[in-house]
Design a protein around this motif. Sequence first.
Motif, short mmCIF file in Angstrom:
data_model
loop_
_atom_site.label_atom_id
_atom_site.label_comp_id
_atom_site.label_asym_id
_atom_site.label_seq_id
_atom_site.Cartn_x
_atom_site.Cartn_y
_atom_site.Cartn_z
N ASP A 183 5.33 -34.99 -41.51
CA ASP A 183 4.98 -35.61 -40.24
C ASP A 183 4.67 -37.10 -40.43
OD1 ASP A 183 4.54 -35.37 -37.42
OD2 ASP A 183 2.38 -35.41 -37.79
N ARG A 184 3.93 -37.43 -41.47
CA ARG A 184 3.62 -38.84 -41.74
C ARG A 184 4.89 -39.63 -42.04
NH1 ARG A 184 -0.69 -36.45 -44.65
NH2 ARG A 184 0.45 -36.68 -46.61
N GLU A 185 5.79 -39.04 -42.78
CA GLU A 185 7.03 -39.72 -43.14
C GLU A 185 7.88 -39.98 -41.89
OE1 GLU A 185 7.20 -37.67 -47.59
OE2 GLU A 185 8.55 -36.96 -45.99
N HIS A 186 7.93 -39.03 -40.98
CA HIS A 186 8.67 -39.22 -39.73
C HIS A 186 8.09 -40.39 -38.93
CE1 HIS A 186 10.61 -34.94 -39.38
NE2 HIS A 186 10.98 -35.60 -40.45
N HIS A 187 6.76 -40.46 -38.85
CA HIS A 187 6.12 -41.56 -38.14
C HIS A 187 6.48 -42.91 -38.77
CE1 HIS A 187 3.47 -39.91 -35.00
NE2 HIS A 187 3.37 -38.83 -35.77
N HIS A 188 6.47 -42.96 -40.09
CA HIS A 188 6.78 -44.21 -40.79
C HIS A 188 8.21 -44.66 -40.50
CE1 HIS A 188 6.52 -46.62 -44.82
NE2 HIS A 188 6.54 -47.40 -43.77
N VAL A 189 9.14 -43.72 -40.52
CA VAL A 189 10.54 -44.05 -40.24
C VAL A 189 10.67 -44.64 -38.84
CG1 VAL A 189 12.83 -43.07 -39.80
CG2 VAL A 189 11.56 -42.40 -41.83
N LEU A 190 10.06 -44.01 -37.85
CA LEU A 190 10.19 -44.50 -36.48
C LEU A 190 9.51 -45.85 -36.31
CD1 LEU A 190 11.29 -44.09 -33.68
CD2 LEU A 190 9.24 -42.78 -33.10
N GLU A 191 8.38 -46.07 -36.97
CA GLU A 191 7.71 -47.37 -36.89
C GLU A 191 8.65 -48.48 -37.36
OE1 GLU A 191 4.29 -46.86 -39.31
OE2 GLU A 191 3.25 -45.56 -37.87
N LEU A 192 9.36 -48.24 -38.45
CA LEU A 192 10.27 -49.25 -38.98
C LEU A 192 11.48 -49.46 -38.08
CD1 LEU A 192 10.05 -48.19 -42.72
CD2 LEU A 192 9.16 -50.30 -41.73
N ILE A 193 11.93 -48.39 -37.46
CA ILE A 193 13.03 -48.52 -36.49
C ILE A 193 12.60 -49.39 -35.31
CG2 ILE A 193 14.44 -47.26 -34.80
CD1 ILE A 193 14.50 -44.92 -36.82
N LEU A 194 11.39 -49.14 -34.81
CA LEU A 194 10.87 -49.92 -33.69
C LEU A 194 10.68 -51.40 -34.05
CD1 LEU A 194 8.27 -47.37 -32.28
CD2 LEU A 194 10.43 -48.04 -31.24
N GLU A 195 10.39 -51.65 -35.33
CA GLU A 195 10.26 -53.03 -35.81
C GLU A 195 11.63 -53.66 -36.08
OE1 GLU A 195 7.77 -52.71 -39.23
OE2 GLU A 195 6.02 -52.03 -38.09
N LYS A 196 12.69 -52.89 -35.90
CA LYS A 196 14.06 -53.33 -36.16
C LYS A 196 14.26 -53.75 -37.62
CE LYS A 196 14.97 -54.69 -31.39
NZ LYS A 196 15.51 -55.74 -30.49
#
Length: 227
Positions: A183-196
Amino acid sequence: MDQAKDRPKNGSMQARVIADMRERIIRGAVGPGAPLSEIALAQEFGVSRTPVREALKQLQTEGLVEIRPRVGTFVTIPSRREITELFEMKGLLEGAAVRLLARRGRVAEIDLLERNLREADAAVERDDRGRYAELVQEFHDLLVAGADNSKLEAHYRMLMNQLSYPRLVNTSLSRPRRVQQSDREHHHVLELILEKDGDSAEHVMREHVRASRRAVLAGLPFGGPDS
């Protein structure tokens, strides 16, 4: 003329058998190594053996079954090496997917990914591993869909079938603390996507897939290092 009329019917029967058997194998309803009888399947589906035989040949090309001449047909048992290789390809494809998604900005898949993570957090909180496993599959599917690359998605779907991914997700999540880590890893991936930040998103995604692979291999029985 009659033969021509029969072809679409036989084709639809074959497609039905393929789709049903593929789903059973992928979902783990038919386990690795299980024998598949042409006669029994023909009786179950109410068809002749011909569409069943052709369906099994197709499933063999997809890596889901193994046809042994004069012995029988069996659900494929992937070796440690095969699982490792398939996960390596999974990491490459999903890494490319998140890089592409990061370039696209605020597309519809982003909203769906955010909702997915909210539901996943709730599933983790109530220790609902079954629901969390479903959300894991949805999360990865959304990443690939969000890449908006039909060729990448086609290769990804075939790979997921060969992995029988839903069964392996449950194996991975059975490891201690893997649910919370995932779950933590999924959040990290999406955070980086949102940061482009496509470079970092790709790196983290590949590390996430490696962690999943380690958890899967730790949870599966093997006869030896290359079995």
